[in-house]
Design an enzyme around this catalytic site. Structure first.
Site, PDB file in Angstrom:
ATOM      1  N   MET A   1      46.914  30.767  65.247  1.00 28.95           N
ATOM      2  CA  MET A   1      46.810  32.124  64.998  1.00 28.95           C
ATOM      3  C   MET A   1      47.827  32.707  63.762  1.00 28.95           C
ATOM      4  O   MET A   1      49.001  32.834  64.353  1.00 28.95           O
ATOM      5  CB  MET A   1      46.957  33.164  66.199  1.00 28.95           C
ATOM      6  CG  MET A   1      45.877  32.748  67.245  1.00 28.95           C
ATOM      7  SD  MET A   1      45.859  33.903  68.549  1.00 28.95           S
ATOM      8  CE  MET A   1      45.026  35.226  68.070  1.00 28.95           C
ATOM      9  N   GLY A   3      48.158  35.359  62.104  1.00 32.25           N
ATOM     10  CA  GLY A   3      48.674  36.583  62.164  1.00 32.25           C
ATOM     11  C   GLY A   3      47.602  37.578  61.251  1.00 32.25           C
ATOM     12  O   GLY A   3      47.709  38.633  61.010  1.00 32.25           O
ATOM     13  N   CYS A  95      48.092  20.560  54.936  1.00 30.35           N
ATOM     14  CA  CYS A  95      48.242  21.210  56.123  1.00 30.35           C
ATOM     15  C   CYS A  95      47.101  20.821  57.022  1.00 30.35           C
ATOM     16  O   CYS A  95      47.536  20.570  58.279  1.00 30.35           O
ATOM     17  CB  CYS A  95      48.444  22.609  55.820  1.00 30.35           C
ATOM     18  SG  CYS A  95      49.045  23.359  57.338  1.00 30.35           S
ATOM     19  N   CYS A 188      51.818  29.522  51.077  1.00 32.58           N
ATOM     20  CA  CYS A 188      52.651  30.111  52.323  1.00 32.58           C
ATOM     21  C   CYS A 188      53.948  29.964  52.128  1.00 32.58           C
ATOM     22  O   CYS A 188      54.973  30.753  52.514  1.00 32.58           O
ATOM     23  CB  CYS A 188      52.204  29.816  53.566  1.00 32.58           C
ATOM     24  SG  CYS A 188      52.327  28.496  54.168  1.00 32.58           S
TER      25      CYS A 188
END
Ligand SMILES: Cc1ncc(COP(=O)(O)O)c(C=O)c1O
EC number: 2.8.1.13
Lengths: 351, 391
Positions: A1, A3, A95, A188
């Site tokens: 999760m 966010g 990723c 990110c």
């Protein structure tokens, strides 16, 4: 999760489907300081709080898993090394391949969980086939196409049949405060969005020549070949205009000589693509050439092609030429299907 | 659910809850002059007397605060500022390596922002402080030391410190001694005057009172510079309208916890010993951390070799068992415990730790539930940890 809204709704949908769900937020920054200051990106401290709040609203346990070391070596270092080698990596894809559906999945399975649920926009039904999301603009099947059969068998993507707008509506309906949180678009781990600056900080300045492909003449200079990507036009700062006065583009990067080669748009056109390390999940691995469609970068055009698999290489003969094909990106083969285009397989473009 | 995390917070005692609700229904600011104010003030002052009587202090030595963290900060920073204000050279703080973050971070803050110099007292493998180390520290630096702060009992591994001995060493040099007794009150005998300390932190929610209320017992002759400025309600050292209901419930809880301490300790330590024995049986490789005898009655702390405490916690939580890794989080990521590291554990052992703490509502069924769930959890956590080596 993360966010964000997608993973929150994915978790809620997994609960609604009867699964016993635990929320996990990945801590990916090695230096917690970059958490605090990184206002953008997907791994700030605030994002972790948003994720926790969403988990509380959904009513599931929530933990932060520290994946910073793995993320750094498998994604960030790889990202830098790929640029240094003259290629253009896709870190989100990496990723997925190495962290979310490998390190996280392996740990989860060891702890007794059956699958990883994510908020990716892609469909994965009982037939085990990965398909594009109903929301073509948000479709993320491209960055999931690296997943192997074993990885897909332990993955659940609850959002594939919803548009982004529907996901937001559902989040609001479920009382999730992240319903109108903006999407994150940036890489990110580059909080300020300045990829060049990030690479310059890691790779240092390495001045070299910008060379015209047709004449071989030096037409400019650069401070690091890694700052360029095939197909790029802006930021070339050429000393001399092209003889024909038309814009020039990056055609290739040669790390060995630290040269950036430029030329006209037509010279970017590619009709044959070679790629390595193919993964094939859309049925039997073909032994003969097949007709399908290929996509050569995230949100890139889709073109018809003949694809041939030969050992560890994939070869694609494109029906019409495509511009800006960069080594390091993935080629993903799709079979069009009224129930959602099916991912057949993927491989990493080498040339 | 088996709640084995009483050191994090423990349920309120019925009598404290009832006192809270009854008082919270009444209006009145203890600083007001009218009848309602006077009634609130009476409740506060009666509570002050109760806390003082229970803990061997004078009522005037009880400063009510907003809890343990505030009391610790007031003691550390307040006494530091006051003492350095009188003699500028007194800028050294002596503290232990195993303090709670409420003390540790206050000390670090003084070092970072106030030019304080810090003398850290080491602990042995059981987490115990050695009064000789304090003696040596003060023999070398006493005239420059603003205060000594060392906890009464450790919140992670449960080791009880030789506080009276340490306080006597500090008193011998005329240096104020603060102790964070948050984990000790109600668990072991605590007497402010008899212990010889100059300042003592206690908080409500670890002994059956409400969270957000606590006290600093501060000897009359020890000055502390306020952290919070305003009405000066508490001895001019602490400002802010008192939470009358909270203070009343806190005092009821302190009194009950102290009165029942012996009986509590006998019952809970028997339960704890049973837990320890059965955990060792179930997982023979476990390492039992902390002092085996000078220890809080409800505390059992282990390292599980080859496991991550985080993973165990998740797995036990899924089975309805609440426990703690005992370590602080940084950005949500568990850090290896500074307490275990100070005790000489390596990172792996520190990360493999889990704390089980019993309290006034604990029953044998809680221990049974843990023992039933533990072996499978350990096996899974081991599998997960074996993946950690990079592929
Ligand atoms: C030893 C110790 N000191 C300080 C604190 C902080 O107290 P409070 O939660 O009341 O702020 C705690 C508990 O959290 C503790 O165990």
């Amino acid at each position: 999760m993360s966010g964000g809204v997608d993973s929150a709704v994915a978790a809620a949908r997994a609960v609604a489907a009867g699964h016993d769900v635990t929320g996990v937020h990945l801590a990916l920054a090695r230096n917690p300081q970059t958490y605090r200051t990184g206002a953008r990106g997907c791994c700030t401290l605030e994002d972790s709080r948003d994720a926790r709040r969403a988990a509380d609203v959904i009513g599931i346990p929530f933990y932060v898993w520290d994946m910073a070391e793995r993320f750094h070596s498998d994604v960030v270092d790889d990202f830098v090394a790929e640029y240094a080698a003259g290629r253009t990596p896709n870190p989100c894809l990496r990723c997925n391949e190495k962290i979310k559906f490998a390190a996280v999945l392996d740990r989860a399975v060891a702890l007794g969980f059956d699958a990883v649920v994510t908020g990716h926009h892609a469909r994965l039904g009982p037939d085990g086939l990965l398909r594009r999301s109903v929301d073509h603009a948000k479709d993320q099947s491209y960055v999931l196409a690296v997943l192997t059969r074993a990885q897909l068998d332990r993955s659940i993507f609850p959002l594939g049949d919803a548009t982004k707008a529907e996901v937001r509506e559902e989040a609001a309906r479920r009382g999730l405060a992240v319903a109108d949180k903006p999407d994150s678009h940036d890489i990110c781990f580059i909080a300020d969005g300045d990829t060049r600056g990030f690479l310059a900080g890691r790779l240092g300045e390495a001045p070299g020549d910008v060379v015209d492909a047709s004449t071989g003449a030096v037409v400019g200079s650069h401070t690091g070949a890694y700052q360029y990507t095939v197909g790029q036009r802006r930021g070339l700062h050429l000393d001399r205009p092209a003889p024909d006065g038309r814009p020039r583009y990056v055609l290739s990067i040669t790390p060995r000589t630290n040269t950036v080669t430029v030329g006209p748009a037509e010279a970017l056109e590619v009709s044959q693509v070679r790629a390595a390390r193919p993964v094939w999940t859309g049925g039997e691995r073909p032994t003969a050439p097949i007709e399908c469609e290929v996509q050569l970068r995230a949100h890139g055009d889709v073109v018809p092609a003949t694809v041939t698999l030969d050992g560890d290489t994939l070869h694609a003969e494109l029906r019409r030429p495509v511009r800006g094909v960069a080594a390091g990106q993935a080629i993903v083969a799709y079979r069009s299907d009224p129930a959602g285009d099916v991912v057949l397989g993927s491989a990493t473009i080498t040339g | 659910m088996a709640y084995l995390d009483h050191a994090a917070t423990t349920p309120m005692l019925d009598e404290a809850l009832e006192a809270y609700v009854a008082t919270a229904r009444e209006v009145g600011n203890a600083s007001s002059l009218h009848a309602a104010g006077r009634r609130a003030r009476r409740r506060v002052e009666e509570s002050r007397e109760r806390v003082a009587a229970a803990l061997g202090a004078r009522p005037s030595e009880v400063v009510f605060t907003g809890g343990g963290t505030e009391s610790d900060n007031l003691a550390v920073k307040g006494v530091f500022w006051a003492r350095r204000g009188v003699v500028p050279a007194r800028a050294r703080v002596v503290s232990s390596a195993v303090e709670h973050h409420a003390v540790l971070d206050a000390v670090d803050w003084l070092a970072a922002h106030e030019g304080a110099e810090v003398g850290w007292l080491p602990v042995d493998a059981a987490g115990r402080l050695d009064p000789e180390r304090l003696r040596a520290e003060l023999a070398a630096h006493a005239d420059r030391v603003a205060l000594v702060t060392a906890m009464w009992a450790n919140n992670e591994v449960g080791t009880v410190q030789p506080v009276a001995e340490l306080a006597a060493v500090a008193a011998g040099h005329g240096v104020p001694f603060h102790t964070d007794a948050i984990q000790a009150v109600g668990q072991v005998p605590v007497d402010f005057a008899a212990s010889g300390v100059s300042a003592l932190t206690v908080t409500g929610h670890k002994l059956g009172g409400p969270a957000g209320v606590g006290a600093l017992l501060l000897a009359r002759d020890v000055a502390a510079t306020p952290l919070l400025h305003g009405g000066g309600q508490e001895r001019d050292v602490r400002s802010g309208t008192l939470d009358t209901a909270g203070v009343v419930a806190f005092a009821v809880a302190v009194e009950a916890a102290v009165k029942g301490q012996q009986e509590y300790a006998a019952r809970v330590s028997a339960l704890r010993d049973d837990l320890v024995r059965r955990v060792r049986e179930a997982v023979p490789e476990v390492i039992f951390n902390g002092d085996p005898t000078d220890r809080l009655p409800g505390n059992a702390h282990f390292s599980f070799p080859g496991c991550e405490g985080d993973a165990l916690l998740l797995l036990l939580d899924a089975q309805g068992i609440a426990c703690s890794t005992g370590s602080a989080c940084s950005a949500g990521v568990a850090q290896p415990s500074h307490v275990l590291l100070a005790m000489g554990a390596d990172h792996d052992r520190a990360r493999s730790s889990l704390r089980f703490t019993l309290g006034h509502t604990s029953t044998p069924a809680d221990v049974d539930a843990l023992i039933a769930a533990l072996p499978a959890a350990v096996e899974r956590a081991r599998r997960a940890a074996s993946l950690r080596s990079p592929r």
